[in-house]
Design an enzyme around this catalytic site. Structure first.
Site, PDB file in Angstrom:
ATOM      1  N   ASP A   5       0.858  -1.171   0.000  1.00 60.13           N
ATOM      2  CA  ASP A   5       0.000   0.000   0.000  1.00 60.13           C
ATOM      3  C   ASP A   5       0.902   1.231   0.000  1.00 60.13           C
ATOM      4  O   ASP A   5       1.639   1.472   0.966  1.00 60.13           O
ATOM      5  CB  ASP A   5      -0.890  -0.028   1.248  1.00 60.13           C
ATOM      6  CG  ASP A   5      -1.927   1.084   1.264  1.00 60.13           C
ATOM      7  OD1 ASP A   5      -1.734   2.105   0.573  1.00 60.13           O
ATOM      8  OD2 ASP A   5      -2.941   0.942   1.989  1.00 60.13           O
ATOM      9  N   HIS A   6       0.835   2.010  -1.074  1.00 56.34           N
ATOM     10  CA  HIS A   6       1.744   3.140  -1.206  1.00 56.34           C
ATOM     11  C   HIS A   6       1.446   4.257  -0.206  1.00 56.34           C
ATOM     12  O   HIS A   6       2.222   5.204  -0.070  1.00 56.34           O
ATOM     13  CB  HIS A   6       1.695   3.694  -2.635  1.00 56.34           C
ATOM     14  CG  HIS A   6       3.047   3.995  -3.201  1.00 56.34           C
ATOM     15  ND1 HIS A   6       4.009   4.692  -2.518  1.00 56.34           N
ATOM     16  CD2 HIS A   6       3.602   3.668  -4.409  1.00 56.34           C
ATOM     17  CE1 HIS A   6       5.090   4.801  -3.261  1.00 56.34           C
ATOM     18  NE2 HIS A   6       4.875   4.183  -4.422  1.00 56.34           N
TER      19      HIS A   6
END
Length: 494
Positions: free
Chosen positions: A464-465
Site C-alpha cells: 500500500d503506497h
C-alpha cells in the site's frame, strides 16, 4: 401430544447475516439430543455445523441443500417434552430440554417473544375498522406439510403480501448493518415491506428501495436536507423543486415505453456467495481503496534449500519451506514495521501493529481462503510448520472458524505451488502488504564470479503506497532476498 418448538438459524457472529445450507445431518422423524449438530451451513467466513438446542423428534425441515437463509429464518421444528395444560411462559419452561447454546463461541439463548406496540386508532375510524374486521372475518393459521400451525404473515387490504411496519414501535431489521445502510442512505425503514420471515427487513429490501429511488428522509421522518434544498434527484435523475418553492402534490410520471430486457447471456452461472462471494467482495474493495504498487527481485535460494535439508536430516519434526519463509518475513517486518500496518482512512492515520498475525493463501475446493497464524513473530520454524499444516488441513476440510480467517496483519502467498514464477497479488484488505513467492527452479546464475546452475526464486512485494514509499518497500524485499540467499543472516534476529 408433545410440544413443537421451532429452531431458527442463529446469529453466527462476525456480522454475518445469512448462511447457505450445505448438508442436512438429520431427517424428518429422527430423534435428536440437546446440542446435536443438525445441519452444516456455509457462511462468508467458513463452513460450520449448527447444533440444535432442543432434544426430541424432528417434525419438519425448512430449506433444501443449496438454499441461502437469513439469520432468524426457521431451520427445523422439534417435538419435545409432554403436552402442557395451557400455553404460556410456563409451558416453555416445562419443555426445556434445551441448552443455552447454539454454537460454541457464537451461542444465542432461547428466542424471546417479539413484543409489538399497538397504535390506538383515531376515534373517528374505530367504527369503520370494526365493520371492516367483521366483514373480513378471521383467517386461520397456516399449516405446513408436517401439520405444524404457523401464523400467516399480515397482509394489506388487497392481500398483496406483508405490510410495511407500523408508524411507531420497533422496526424488524435483520442486522445492525442493514439499519446502518438505510440510515446512511436516508431510507425510511418504516416505509419498507420486509421480504424476510415475519416481515423481517433484509439488506436486499433496502437496496431495492435505493434502486427504486425512494426519497431520503431524516431520523425524525422528515425529508432529508437534500430533498428540502431541492438538490436530491432520486433514481430517475429528475430534479426536485428548487429551494424556496412551495411544496406541490407529487404526480406520477407519464408512462414511457421501455425496450424489452435483453436475453441473458448463454452459459452456466455460478452464484457469488459463501466463501467465494466474500473473497470477491474483499478483492473488489482492496482494488477500489488501496493504491498498491509491486516490486520484485530474483534470489538464489540454493543455500536456503540446503539449510532446510540439513535441518530435516538432523532428526525431529520436518521443517517446511513455507515455515522458513514465514520466519524470514517476521524478521523483515521487525526491521520494517511500516509494512505490518493498516490505514485508518477516516482518521487519516497509519496504524503500526505490534503483533504479526501472518495470513497465508490456501486453495480449497470452495475457493481461495487465507487462514491466519496468530503471533507468528513469536514462533520458531517448528511451531510455524505445525500451525501451517493444521490450518491447511482445516481449510481443505472446510472447518476453519471465523477467528482463524480474520485478523491478519501481513500475508505470505506461495503461488509457486501452481508452477508459476511471478505474480502481482491483490493485497488482503485491510492489510498493507503481501509477499509473493514463485517456484524455485534451476537456472543459470552467476555465483562467485562464475556461471553456475542455481536454485532461483522470484520474490514480489505488493504494498500500500500510503504506508510507505518505494525505498522502504525495496529495503524490506532486499532483506528477505538476502536471508533467502544467506540464511545465516537470520542468526542476528534469532
Amino acid at each position: 401430544m408433545a410440544q413443537v418448538l421451532e429452531f431458527k438459524l442463529p446469529d453466527l457472529g462476525e456480522g454475518l447475516t445469512e448462511a447457505e445450507i450445505v448438508r442436512w445431518l438429520v431427517e424428518v422423524g429422527d430423534v435428536v439430543t440437546v446440542d446435536q449438530p443438525v445441519v452444516e451451513v456455509e457462511t462468508a467466513k467458513a463452513t460450520v455445523e449448527v447444533p440444535c438446542p432442543y432434544g426430541g423428534v424432528v417434525t419438519a425441515r425448512f430449506g433444501e441443500e443449496g438454499t441461502e437463509l437469513p439469520v432468524g429464518a426457521p431451520l427445523l421444528t422439534v417435538a419435545v417434552g409432554e403436552p402442557s395444560a395451557a400455553p404460556g411462559p410456563a409451558a416453555a419452561d416445562r419443555a426445556a430440554d434445551t441448552s443455552g447454546n447454539v454454537l460454541v463461541g457464537y451461542g444465542t439463548g432461547a428466542p424471546t417473544a417479539r413484543r409489538r406496540r399497538v397504535r390506538p386508532a383515531p376515534a373517528g375510524s374505530r367504527g369503520r375498522a370494526a365493520t371492516d374486521a367483521a366483514g373480513a372475518g378471521t383467517s386461520a393459521p397456516a399449516t405446513n406439510a408436517a401439520g405444524i400451525s404457523r401464523s400467516a404473515p399480515a397482509t394489506d387490504a388487497a392481500g398483496a403480501g406483508p405490510s410495511a411496519p407500523a408508524a411507531d414501535g420497533p422496526v424488524p431489521v435483520i442486522s445492525p448493518l442493514v439499519r446502518r445502510l438505510a440510515r446512511e442512505n436516508g431510507v425510511d425503514l418504516r416505509r419498507l415491506a420486509g421480504s424476510g420471515p415475519e416481515g423481517l427487513i433484509l439488506r436486499a429490501d433496502v437496496e431495492n428501495a435505493l434502486r427504486a429511488g425512494a426519497a431520503p428522509v431524516g431520523a425524525d421522518g422528515t425529508p432529508s436536507p437534500a430533498v428540502q434544498a431541492g438538490t436530491w434527484t432520486g433514481a430517475t435523475g429528475t430534479p426536485t423543486a428548487a429551494a424556496g418553492t412551495p411544496p406541490t402534490t407529487a404526480t406520477a410520471p407519464a408512462p414511457t415505453t421501455e425496450p424489452a430486457p435483453a436475453a441473458p447471456a448463454p452459459g452456466r452461472r455460478i452464484p457469488l456467495r459463501g466463501v467465494r462471494g466474500a473473497v470477491a467482495d474483499k478483492l473488489s474493495r482492496s482494488r477500489a481503496e488501496i493504491p498498491d504498487a509491486t516490486c520484485w527481485v530474483d534470489a538464489d535460494a540454493t543455500e536456503l534449500m540446503r539449510t532446510r535439508a540439513a535441518m530435516n536430516a538432523a532428526g525431529g519434526p520436518k521443517i517446511s519451506l513455507l515455515a522458513l519463509l514465514a520466519r524470514i518475513c517476521t524478521a523483515a517486518l521487525a526491521r520494517y514495521p511500516q509494512l505490518n500496518a493498516t490505514v485508518d482512512a477516516q482518521a487519516r492515520e497509519v496504524v503500526l501493529l505490534d503483533r504479526v498475525h501472518l495470513g497465508f493463501a490456501a486453495q480449497t475446493d470452495r475457493g481461495l481462503v487465507v487462514p491466519v497464524v496468530r503471533d507468528a513473530h513469536a514462533r520458531d520454524a517448528e511451531s510455524l510448520t505445525a500451525e501451517f499444516a493444521r490450518l491447511t488441513e482445516a481449510a481443505r476440510a472446510g472447518t476453519l472458524t471465523p477467528a482463524e480467517l480474520t485478523g491478519g496483519t501481513f500475508t505470505l502467498n506461495n503461488y509457486g505451488v501452481f508452477g508459476v514464477d511471478g505474480s502481482t497479488p491483490i493485497i488482503n484488505h485491510p492489510e498493507a502488504a503481501m509477499l509473493g513467492v514463485g517456484r524455485i527452479v534451476p537456472k543459470p546464475w552467476v555465483h562467485e564470479g562464475e556461471l553456475a546452475v542455481r536454485q532461483v526464486v522470484q520474490l514480489s512485494l505488493t504494498f500500500d503506497h500510503r504506508v510507505c514509499d518505494g525505498g522502504t518497500a525495496g529495503g524490506f524485499l532486499r532483506y528477505v532476498a538476502d536471508c533467502v540467499e544467506q540464511p545465516a543472516v537470520l542468526l542476528r534476529t534469532l
